[in-house]
Motif scaffolding. Sequence first.
Motif, mmCIF file in Angstrom:
data_model
loop_
_atom_site.group_PDB
_atom_site.id
_atom_site.type_symbol
_atom_site.label_atom_id
_atom_site.label_comp_id
_atom_site.label_asym_id
_atom_site.label_seq_id
_atom_site.Cartn_x
_atom_site.Cartn_y
_atom_site.Cartn_z
ATOM 1 N N GLU A 275 -8.284 -8.140 -0.625
ATOM 2 C CA GLU A 275 -7.899 -6.879 -1.227
ATOM 3 C C GLU A 275 -8.141 -5.729 -0.276
ATOM 4 N N GLY B 2 -4.190 -4.067 2.482
ATOM 5 C CA GLY B 2 -3.340 -3.028 1.916
ATOM 6 C C GLY B 2 -3.833 -2.447 0.616
ATOM 7 N N THR B 3 -5.122 -2.345 0.430
ATOM 8 C CA THR B 3 -5.544 -1.863 -0.877
ATOM 9 C C THR B 3 -6.699 -0.891 -0.779
ATOM 10 N N ILE C 130 -2.043 4.216 2.536
ATOM 11 C CA ILE C 130 -1.483 2.883 2.397
ATOM 12 C C ILE C 130 -1.716 2.142 3.699
ATOM 13 N N GLY D 124 0.998 -2.348 3.928
ATOM 14 C CA GLY D 124 1.433 -2.908 2.657
ATOM 15 C C GLY D 124 2.307 -4.137 2.824
ATOM 16 N N SER E 170 0.810 -7.795 3.093
ATOM 17 C CA SER E 170 0.400 -8.492 1.886
ATOM 18 C C SER E 170 1.617 -8.985 1.110
ATOM 19 N N GLU F 198 2.620 -12.112 2.939
ATOM 20 C CA GLU F 198 1.609 -13.104 2.644
ATOM 21 C C GLU F 198 1.835 -13.680 1.253
ATOM 22 N N GLY F 199 2.084 -12.758 0.317
ATOM 23 C CA GLY F 199 2.319 -13.190 -1.059
ATOM 24 C C GLY F 199 3.447 -14.208 -1.126
ATOM 25 N N ASP G 35 2.359 -17.616 0.437
ATOM 26 C CA ASP G 35 1.441 -18.344 -0.413
ATOM 27 C C ASP G 35 2.099 -18.779 -1.704
ATOM 28 N N LEU H 56 1.756 -8.662 -7.407
ATOM 29 C CA LEU H 56 2.118 -8.435 -6.019
ATOM 30 C C LEU H 56 0.904 -8.379 -5.131
ATOM 31 N N SER H 57 -0.092 -7.588 -5.534
ATOM 32 C CA SER H 57 -1.176 -7.335 -4.607
ATOM 33 C C SER H 57 -2.094 -8.534 -4.507
ATOM 34 N N LEU H 58 -2.158 -9.315 -5.558
ATOM 35 C CA LEU H 58 -3.038 -10.477 -5.484
ATOM 36 C C LEU H 58 -2.328 -11.669 -4.855
ATOM 37 N N GLY H 59 -1.036 -11.645 -4.911
ATOM 38 C CA GLY H 59 -0.268 -12.690 -4.237
ATOM 39 C C GLY H 59 -0.716 -14.079 -4.639
ATOM 40 N N THR I 14 -4.304 -0.778 -5.715
ATOM 41 C CA THR I 14 -3.144 -1.653 -5.638
ATOM 42 C C THR I 14 -2.054 -0.845 -4.989
ATOM 43 N N ASP I 15 -1.522 -1.325 -3.923
ATOM 44 C CA ASP I 15 -0.572 -0.441 -3.249
ATOM 45 C C ASP I 15 0.782 -1.053 -2.977
ATOM 46 N N VAL I 16 0.890 -2.378 -2.891
ATOM 47 C CA VAL I 16 2.180 -2.919 -2.505
ATOM 48 C C VAL I 16 3.155 -2.702 -3.640
#
Lengths: 592, 592
Positions: free
Chosen positions: A472, A476-477, A488, A491, A494, A497-498, A501, B17-20, B478-480
Motif C-alpha cells: 500500500e 501509490g497510496t 499521487i 499510480g 499498482s 501489478e493488479g 496478479d 483496484l488499489s489492493l489488486g 487509495t489513489d489508483v
Amino acid sequence: SPEPCSRVLLPKAALGLSLGGLSTVSPCSPAAPTPSDKELLAGGSYPQKNAEILSSQYGINVFLAGLLLMFAWAVHAVGIRKSDLLSYLITLMLIQLLWMLWYICRSYTQKRLIQEKDTHAGARWLKCGITLFAVITLILDSFKIGYFVGYADCLSATEGVFPVTHAVHTLLQVYFLWCHAKDIIQSFKTLERFGVIHSVFTNLLLWTNGVLTESKHQLNEHKERLITLGFGNISIELDDHHPHCNCSTTTLCSIFSQGIYYLYPFTIEYHILASTMLYVLWKNIGRRVEHHQQHKTPFKFHGITVGTILGLIVLTSTIAIVVVYLIKIGRSKVKSELALIMFYIYAITVLTLMCMAGIVALLIYRLEERSLDESKNPARKLDADLLVGTASGSWLLSWGSILAIICAQAHPTYTWYNLPYSILVIIEKYVQNLFIIESVHREQETADDIKTIRIVTVSTESTLSLAPSYNEIYNGTTDVDNGDVPYIFNGSISLQEGSRDGGFEDDKSKASSSVAPASRSILKNIAAFLFLCNLSLWIPPAFGCRPEYDNGLEEIVFSLEPWIIIVNLAMPFSIFYCMHSAASLFEVNCKT
Amino acid sequence: SPEPCSRVLLPKAALGLSLGGLSTVSPCSPAAPTPSDKELLAGGSYPQKNAEILSSQYGINVFLAGLLLMFAWAVHAVGIRKSDLLSYLITLMLIQLLWMLWYICRSYTQKRLIQEKDTHAGARWLKCGITLFAVITLILDSFKIGYFVGYADCLSATEGVFPVTHAVHTLLQVYFLWCHAKDIIQSFKTLERFGVIHSVFTNLLLWTNGVLTESKHQLNEHKERLITLGFGNISIELDDHHPHCNCSTTTLCSIFSQGIYYLYPFTIEYHILASTMLYVLWKNIGRRVEHHQQHKTPFKFHGITVGTILGLIVLTSTIAIVVVYLIKIGRSKVKSELALIMFYIYAITVLTLMCMAGIVALLIYRLEERSLDESKNPARKLDADLLVGTASGSWLLSWGSILAIICAQAHPTYTWYNLPYSILVIIEKYVQNLFIIESVHREQETADDIKTIRIVTVSTESTLSLAPSYNEIYNGTTDVDNGDVPYIFNGSISLQEGSRDGGFEDDKSKASSSVAPASRSILKNIAAFLFLCNLSLWIPPAFGCRPEYDNGLEEIVFSLEPWIIIVNLAMPFSIFYCMHSAASLFEVNCKT
C-alpha cells in the motif's frame, strides 16, 4: 524486507504526514518530522491558498490595466501616447528584474531551501528553443536601438529606454529560466507567488504588445496591397507608419525598420514560451512531487529517416511557395489570383497528408492498448490546454472562411479552393490534438517498470500478513498533502501489478509488446513528419503570407474592419499553435 | 477489528483496484472484483481520455461557428439574416432535446447504470434559482410569441419557431437538471460526453445571443439618450429596432416589446447557470467519488438578523436609487449630472461597507485557523474559477474608467466621483473573492470528524503491527483511479489525526473551538449582508442603469465605438459575477 523503502524515493515529508503518529510501528518511516513538516501539520498550507488567489488576482489586474492602455493606444484615445504605454511596460519589466535578482541571490545564499525539482517542467528542448528566440529578440532590440538613434530627433526617450530595458530583461530572464524553471518553491511562498505571477503577466503583456505592433504592420502592408489591386474606394490611412522627421542615415534606418518586422514573430514566440514556463513555475509553488527517476529520453535521429525526409520535402517546398507567393501577391489581380490558387492547392495537399498521418497514428494506438499515466503534472496539463485553446484561433478563422463562402454572392474560381482548405484545417487540428494528447498521456514502457512489477510480485508471494501494508505504501497510496495538489505516487504501477496478479490480461500485454517495434517505428516517423509539417505551417502566417486578407472574400462578406478584428484576434493563437504543436511533437518523438 | 471497514464507505471499485492481488490477505477487501472493475483493470479508462478531448473539441467548434454567425449578423454581414442565426440555434436546441429525451428514457429503463451521485453538484438553491429564472424565461418566450403574432406579416417564420422551441427546450432542460444534475455517468460514456458538451455549448450560445440582443437594445436606448442630451453630431442610427410593418394590436405589441427587454437579464442568467450545471455534469463523467456522508446544511434565518436587516436596507435603497436614476437620466444635462452624483455617492458608501465586511471576515479567519479541504470537487473548483474569471469583467470596466479619468483633458465635477467608485469596485471584488474562496475551502467542523479521530486513535493504540496498513487504507490512501480524477479520500481527517497524535497543536485547537460561537455568528452576518449587497449590485446594470455610458467621460477618451465594445464585452460578465457571488455567499452562509 526494508528494501523497497530505499528503492522508491518517497519524500520524507509525505511519509511523515500520511503515517502521522504511526512512526513507531511503521518500519520505514523517517525518524521524526523535520521543522518544515511541523509547519505543514500546523496548517502551514493555509495562507498559501490565499496567496494563490491574492497573487492571481493581482496578476489579472496588472494585465487588464495594461491591456486597456494598449487598446486605448490602438484606437488613438485622447491623451494616451505610445510613451505612456511603453513607460508602463518598462516599469513592469524593472519590477520583474528586481524580483529575479532577489530570487537568484537568495537561492545562492540559501541553497537548502530549494531542494525539490519538477522533472517535467523546463524540458531541455524548451530551454534551447527559448534561448534561440531570445537571441533573435536581442537582435531585434539592437535594431530598435539603432532605429531610435537614427530618428532620435522626433522620438520620445521611452522609445530608446524600452529596447535597452527589454534587452537586459531578456538576458536575465533566460538565465533565470535556465537555472530555476524546475524549482519547486517551498519557502517565503507569498512573495515568490507575487513575483512569478508578475513575471507571467509581464511576459503576456509584452506578447500582446508584440502582437499589436505586428498586426498594425500587417494591416499597413495589406492596405498598401489594396491600393495596388485598385480598391481605392476604401478609406485608406496608414497607421503609425513612420516618424515625422528624417533619419540621419537613411539606408540603415530602412534596414532596421524592415528587419524589425521580420524579427517580430520570434519575439512573440519568445514571450509566450517564457510566460508558459513561468506559469508552470507558479503552479508548482508549494507543491510536493514524487521523486521520480527521470526517464532520459534523448532525441535519436536513427529510425525516423522516412518521416524526416518527407517532412523536409514539405518544409523546403513551403519556403519556396511562400517566396513565390510574396513575390506575386499584390502585383496585379491575375498574379494575385494565381498565387492564391497555388497556395491553396499546396496547403490542401499538405493538410491531407497530415490528417492521414494522424489518423494512422490513432489507429495504431487503438490496436496497441496501453494504460494512461494519470499522475499529476501541471506542465503536461498546461500543454494540452494550450493545444486545444490555441487551436481555437485557427478554427475561428476557418469557420469565418466557410461562412463567407456560403454567404458570398459572387464566387470567383480561386475562392472555391478556400472551402476544402478551411475544412481540412479544422480536421487536421482536431486529429493532431487527439494524437498529441494521447501520446503524452501514454505510459512509457521502460525496464524500470518491469523491475518494479517483479519486486512487488515477489514480495506479495514471499512475505506474509505485513506485505499489504508495504505494498500500500510503496505502490501509490500516500495522499495527504500539504499543498493544493493531491499527492499521487506511481499510480500506474499498482494498476499494472493488479492486472498481472489478477491473472487476466497477460496474453494481451504480451501480444502488444510483440507488435511494439514495428508500430513504434511508424509512430516515430509520423511524429517526425508532423513535427516538420507544423514548422512548415508556421512559416506562411509568420512571414506575412495571409490568404485570409488577400483572398478578399471574407472582407466582402464581413466588411473590412470586422474581419480585421477577427483575424488579428485569432492569428496570434493560430501562429502559436503551430510552434507549440511542433514542440509537443518533438517531445512525442523522443518519448515514443 | 473490522469496524472501520463498515463505517467508512470506501467504494468497492477503488479498494479492488488499489489492493489488486492482495485480496486474500487484506481483511476487508471485497470478495472479488465486480465486472465493472475488470473493465477498468483492462484499460477501460483508455478511450475516455480520447472521448473527453473529442467531445470538448466538438463543442468548441459548434460554439465558434455559432459565435461567428452571431458576429456576422451583428456587423450586418452580406447575406446573413437573423433567420439564419435563429435556424442554427433551433437546430442545436432540437439536437439537445433529442439527446435529453434519449438520456431520460434510458436512465428509467436501466436504473442500475447510474448509481453514483456527486453530492456537491446541483445544490438545491441552484436548482431553485434555475427554476425561478426558467419560469421568467417562459414568460419571455410567450411575449416573443405574442410579438411574432402581432407582426406576423413582416417577420420570418423562424422568429415564431424560435420561442416555441426555446420554451420546450427550457421545460425539458429544467426537468433534466432537477433529476440528473448529480449523476455520475459510468456507461456509454462517449455518447453521453457528446450530448452533455453539446448542451453546455448550446446554452452558452443562447446566452451569447441573449447578451447580444440585450446589448443592441441598450445601445439603442443610449443613442436615444444622447439625442436628448444634445450630442447630435454623432451619427446615430438605431439598429434592428422595429419591424417594417404595423402591429395588428399596437398596445399589446408595445407591451410585449418593452417587457421582453426587462425580462432578458433573467434569461441570460438562466442560460449561464444551466451551462455551468451541465459543465459540472460533463466533468463528472466517468469519475469515481468517495461516498461522503453529506452534511445537511439547511438555511437558518436565526442568528443573522443584523446582517439581514443591514442588507435589506441596502437592497431597498438601491431599488429607490435605480428608480430615481432611470427617471432623471437623459432628461436634461443638469438632471443627468445630479443622477450620476447620487448614484456614485450611494455606490461608494455601499462598496466601502462591503469591503470592510470582507476584511473583517478575513481577519477572523486569520485568528481562527482551520485546515483546508483539499479534496477533489469539480463543482467547487468551477465556482472559484468563475468568480475570478467573471470579476475580470468588472475590473476591465473599472480600469477603463480610471484610465479615462487620468487621461481626460476636462473634468466636470461629477466625473471625480467615478475615481473612488472604480477603485472600490476593484478592491471589493478582490476582497470578496478571497473571502468566498476561503470559506468554501474551509473544513466543516462536525461531530462526525471528532468521532473519526477517536476511533482512529483507539485503533492506533490497541492494535499491533497490522494497524498501519488499516490506517493507511481507511485514512486517505487509495489513489489508483480509472477516471482522470485522482482519488482522494478524507485527506483532512488523517491530517488532524497526525497532529493529535504528534502531541502538539492541542492547545491551539482547543482555543479555536472556544472562540468559534462568537466569530461564527459574525461570519454568518457578514455572509448574509454581502449576499444581499451583491443582489443589490446586480440590479443597476441588469435594469439599464449604466453610468459607464451616461458618464460620458470614457466615451470622450476612448471615443464611442471602442468604449461600446469594451462595455458590451465586460458587462455580461460583471452582471453574472453579482449573481454568482450572491449564490456562493448563500452557500457560505449555510456552511458557516
